[in-house]
Design a protein around this motif. Structure first.
Motif, short mmCIF file in Angstrom:
data_model
loop_
_atom_site.label_atom_id
_atom_site.label_comp_id
_atom_site.label_asym_id
_atom_site.label_seq_id
_atom_site.Cartn_x
_atom_site.Cartn_y
_atom_site.Cartn_z
N GLY A 227 2.17 3.69 -8.45
CA GLY A 227 0.83 3.30 -8.01
C GLY A 227 0.79 1.97 -7.29
O GLY A 227 -0.30 1.44 -7.05
N GLY A 228 1.95 1.45 -6.91
CA GLY A 228 1.95 0.10 -6.36
C GLY A 228 2.50 -0.07 -4.96
O GLY A 228 2.48 -1.18 -4.43
N GLU A 229 3.01 1.00 -4.33
CA GLU A 229 3.60 0.88 -3.01
C GLU A 229 2.80 1.66 -1.98
O GLU A 229 1.84 2.36 -2.32
N LEU A 230 3.21 1.57 -0.73
CA LEU A 230 2.46 2.20 0.36
C LEU A 230 2.19 3.68 0.12
O LEU A 230 1.08 4.15 0.30
N LEU A 231 3.23 4.42 -0.31
CA LEU A 231 3.09 5.86 -0.47
C LEU A 231 2.82 6.28 -1.91
O LEU A 231 2.87 7.47 -2.24
N GLY A 233 0.08 4.70 -3.74
CA GLY A 233 -1.25 4.26 -4.14
C GLY A 233 -1.49 2.77 -4.10
O GLY A 233 -2.59 2.32 -4.45
N GLY A 234 -0.52 1.99 -3.66
CA GLY A 234 -0.69 0.55 -3.64
C GLY A 234 -1.39 0.03 -2.40
O GLY A 234 -1.75 -1.14 -2.33
N SER A 235 -1.58 0.92 -1.43
CA SER A 235 -2.23 0.53 -0.18
C SER A 235 -3.57 1.23 -0.04
O SER A 235 -3.69 2.41 -0.41
N PRO A 236 -4.59 0.56 0.51
CA PRO A 236 -5.86 1.24 0.75
C PRO A 236 -5.75 2.33 1.80
O PRO A 236 -6.64 3.17 1.92
N ARG A 237 -4.64 2.32 2.53
CA ARG A 237 -4.44 3.30 3.60
C ARG A 237 -3.85 4.62 3.10
O ARG A 237 -3.70 5.55 3.87
N TYR A 238 -3.51 4.68 1.82
CA TYR A 238 -2.94 5.91 1.28
C TYR A 238 -3.43 6.06 -0.16
O TYR A 238 -2.71 5.80 -1.12
#
Length: 383
Positions: A227-231, A233-238
């Motif tokens: 839940g903490g990286e780009l893919l 869930g860590g990014s608002p963009r994904y």
């Protein structure tokens, strides 16, 4: 579809049960192979007992085994090998899914079958493979995901991993790698006359799914956070955002042009468009925007826009979507007497998939004994 299916004339002897092997067999069958399931007499494989029911059998069994043949034979019987010998001689492919060593103990291992049929392609699907400290350990899908490091790549906002919605190890680590390697080995056998033994470990097959996290670990030394990286869930963009009426927006505007379009459409304050400084705050702001309107509003707002965002569909909605109807993915059906349901789409290119409606049933236990074993369905010799 071509006039002659690409695997027409290929015979598969399938000893597997449940999901990984039967799914692989279903894909091969859809490409034209004759798949003969080998099951135990009496009750057959365990999935036959699963609910919900579909006609006289299990819906789960029926959807995975449509269009196949079936024999029932006691593999522990002293004469099992001799009874199966003609099928082994004529088979191109064998699929089995027992724990390591079981088929050898039954006298049906690769070396035995190779003596009977040197060109045979023998595919053994297991959780951890034929060697290694975990080879004999029992497991199911999420156990394989856990040992491959994949389970810890996805989680909730607290970082707790969640049960994946699909059986990724069974299909993505088992069925699909099995089919890929079977076809490679089949091509080799056709060219050289020599078959192959394929050791397909579902957990091995999952490691490629870690591609981005492995690249991150190898270059930065950092372990990806659930839940903490780009893919993850860590990014608002994904992220997945809830709407006012309890539906969900699956948002993936990773590229800058998509992100800017997305921000403009949802009405995000311009000062929040730069998500590099405080991603958590931007996530909260986007969530508030999405939560303010219902799914119908967002569906209309997103329509025709370049933003990589969509309303998450339930399965019944997905099956009725015109996209899949136009591509004929649910044109086939499974039948059982008067019962009928859509067949499971297999991941074949349209050119290899029959686009016309085609009904098929799952085999009754031992229904082909008389043809292949010269026996009745009960397992007794035919008179």
């Amino acid at each position: 579809m071509t006039a002659r299916p690409p695997l027409a004339g290929v015979r598969v002897l399938d000893f597997s049960t449940l999901l990984p092997g039967p799914m692989a067999g279903l894909i091969l069958a859809d490409a034209g192979a004759e798949v003969i399931k080998v099951e135990r007499p009496g009750k057959g494989e365990e999935m036959r007992s699963y609910v919900p029911r579909f006609g006289d059998t299990s819906a789960n069994y029926a959807i995975l085994n449509r269009g196949k043949r079936c024999i029932a034979i006691d593999l522990k019987a002293a004469d099992a090998i001799e009874k199966l010998r003609p099928l082994i001689e004529s088979a191109d492919i064998v699929i089995e899914q027992f724990r390591p060593g079981v088929m050898n103990r039954l006298g049906l291992g690769y070396e035995t079958m190779k003596e009977i049929n040197p060109a045979i392609v023998y595919c053994a699907i297991t959780g951890y493979g034929q060697n290694g400290p975990l080879r004999d350990e029992a497991g199911h899908d999420q156990n394989y995901l856990a040992n491959a490091g994949l389970l810890m790549l996805g989680g909730d906002d607290a970082g707790k991993p969640v049960i994946p919605p699909g059986l990724i190890a069974d299909i993505g680590g088992g069925s699909l790698p099995a089919v890929i390697n079977i076809l490679l080995a089949l091509r080799q056998a056709e060219a050289t006359g020599e078959g192959a033994y394929l050791d397909i470990a579902m957990t091995d097959g999952l490691l490629a799914w870690n591609w981005w996290a492995q690249a991150m670990l190898s270059t930065t030394g950092k372990v990806a956070r659930p839940g903490g990286e780009l893919l993850s869930g860590g990014s608002p963009r994904y992220r997945i955002y809830e709407t006012a009426d309890g539906r969900y927006v699956s948002a993936g505007p990773i590229e800058q042009k998509f992100w800017e379009n997305f921000c403009a459409i949802i009405g995000l304050s311009k000062e929040m468009w730069d998500d590099s400084r405080d991603p958590a705050s931007v996530i909260q702001a986007v969530a508030a925007c999405i939560k303010a309107k219902d799914a119908a509003h967002w569906r209309q707002a997103f329509a025709g826009q370049d933003i990589c965002a969509t309303i998450a569909l339930t399965l019944d909605e997905a099956m009725e979507h015109p996209q899949f109807s136009e591509r004929g993915l649910f044109a086939r059906t499974v039948t059982d007497g008067t019962a009928e349901m859509p067949a499971l789409p297999t991941p074949l290119a349209p050119v290899f998939r029959n686009a016309d409606p085609q009904a098929a049933s799952a085999p009754a236990l031992g229904e082909d004994n008389d043809e292949f074993l010269k026996q009745t369905q009960s397992g007794e010799p035919a008179e």
